[in-house]
Design a protein around this motif. Structure first.
Motif, PDB file in Angstrom:
ATOM      1  N   ALA A 162      -5.268 -32.954  53.848  1.00  0.00           N
ATOM      2  CA  ALA A 162      -4.390 -34.121  53.939  1.00  0.00           C
ATOM      3  C   ALA A 162      -4.149 -34.773  52.577  1.00  0.00           C
ATOM      4  N   ASP A 163      -5.133 -34.754  51.704  1.00  0.00           N
ATOM      5  CA  ASP A 163      -4.968 -35.358  50.378  1.00  0.00           C
ATOM      6  C   ASP A 163      -3.921 -34.631  49.543  1.00  0.00           C
ATOM      7  N   GLU A 164      -3.716 -33.353  49.811  1.00  0.00           N
ATOM      8  CA  GLU A 164      -2.776 -32.558  49.028  1.00  0.00           C
ATOM      9  C   GLU A 164      -1.451 -32.299  49.738  1.00  0.00           C
ATOM     10  N   LEU A 165      -1.397 -32.589  50.993  1.00  0.00           N
ATOM     11  CA  LEU A 165      -0.231 -32.246  51.806  1.00  0.00           C
ATOM     12  C   LEU A 165       1.062 -32.866  51.282  1.00  0.00           C
ATOM     13  N   HIS A 166       0.996 -34.088  50.817  1.00  0.00           N
ATOM     14  CA  HIS A 166       2.195 -34.800  50.391  1.00  0.00           C
ATOM     15  C   HIS A 166       2.307 -34.940  48.878  1.00  0.00           C
ATOM     16  N   THR A 167       1.469 -34.233  48.146  1.00  0.00           N
ATOM     17  CA  THR A 167       1.565 -34.210  46.691  1.00  0.00           C
ATOM     18  C   THR A 167       2.359 -32.965  46.322  1.00  0.00           C
ATOM     19  N   VAL A 168       3.668 -33.077  46.423  1.00  0.00           N
ATOM     20  CA  VAL A 168       4.517 -31.900  46.266  1.00  0.00           C
ATOM     21  C   VAL A 168       4.745 -31.512  44.805  1.00  0.00           C
ATOM     22  N   GLU A 169       4.286 -32.345  43.893  1.00  0.00           N
ATOM     23  CA  GLU A 169       4.441 -32.033  42.475  1.00  0.00           C
ATOM     24  C   GLU A 169       3.463 -30.954  42.017  1.00  0.00           C
ATOM     25  N   THR A 174      -4.515 -26.672  46.375  1.00  0.00           N
ATOM     26  CA  THR A 174      -5.654 -25.819  46.028  1.00  0.00           C
ATOM     27  C   THR A 174      -6.711 -25.824  47.125  1.00  0.00           C
ATOM     28  N   ASP A 175      -6.648 -26.799  48.017  1.00  0.00           N
ATOM     29  CA  ASP A 175      -7.681 -26.945  49.041  1.00  0.00           C
ATOM     30  C   ASP A 175      -7.161 -26.437  50.386  1.00  0.00           C
TER      31      ASP A 175
END
Length: 93
Positions: free
Chosen positions: A40-47, A51-52
């Motif tokens: 969830a921490d990376e799901l919306h970091t589209v830049e 990695t997880d």
């Protein structure tokens, strides 16, 4: 920020499930069981590339949801994540 009224979400969900039932009957078969899950921490970091990654399992998600449906388990917010995985699989099948 997107705002969604729960009442409208109920209506659209109901209409989509009615459509699905009219097209497929009362049982769905999903050909795949495992899927990639992005944290969830990376799901919306589209830049950045995620990695997880982990592996989710539709049959396990469905078992968890069945326990909620039967009252064996209480609904929790994460139950919606299980439901989302199942609905995505249904939509893509």
């Amino acid at each position: 920020m997107t705002e969604i009224k729960v009442k409208e979400l109920k209506v659209v969900t109901s209409r989509l499930l009615e459509y699905l039932e009219s097209e497929n009957g009362d049982t769905l078969s999903l050909p795949e069981d495992y899927y990639w899950h992005i944290d969830a921490d990376e799901l919306h970091t589209v830049e950045e590339e995620p990695t997880d990654l982990s592996v989710g399992q539709l049959s396990e998600d469905w078992e968890n949801l069945q326990r909620v449906a039967s009252g064996e388990s209480d609904p929790i917010r994460h139950s919606l994540v299980w439901l989302a995985a199942v609905l995505r699989a249904v939509g893509e099948a």
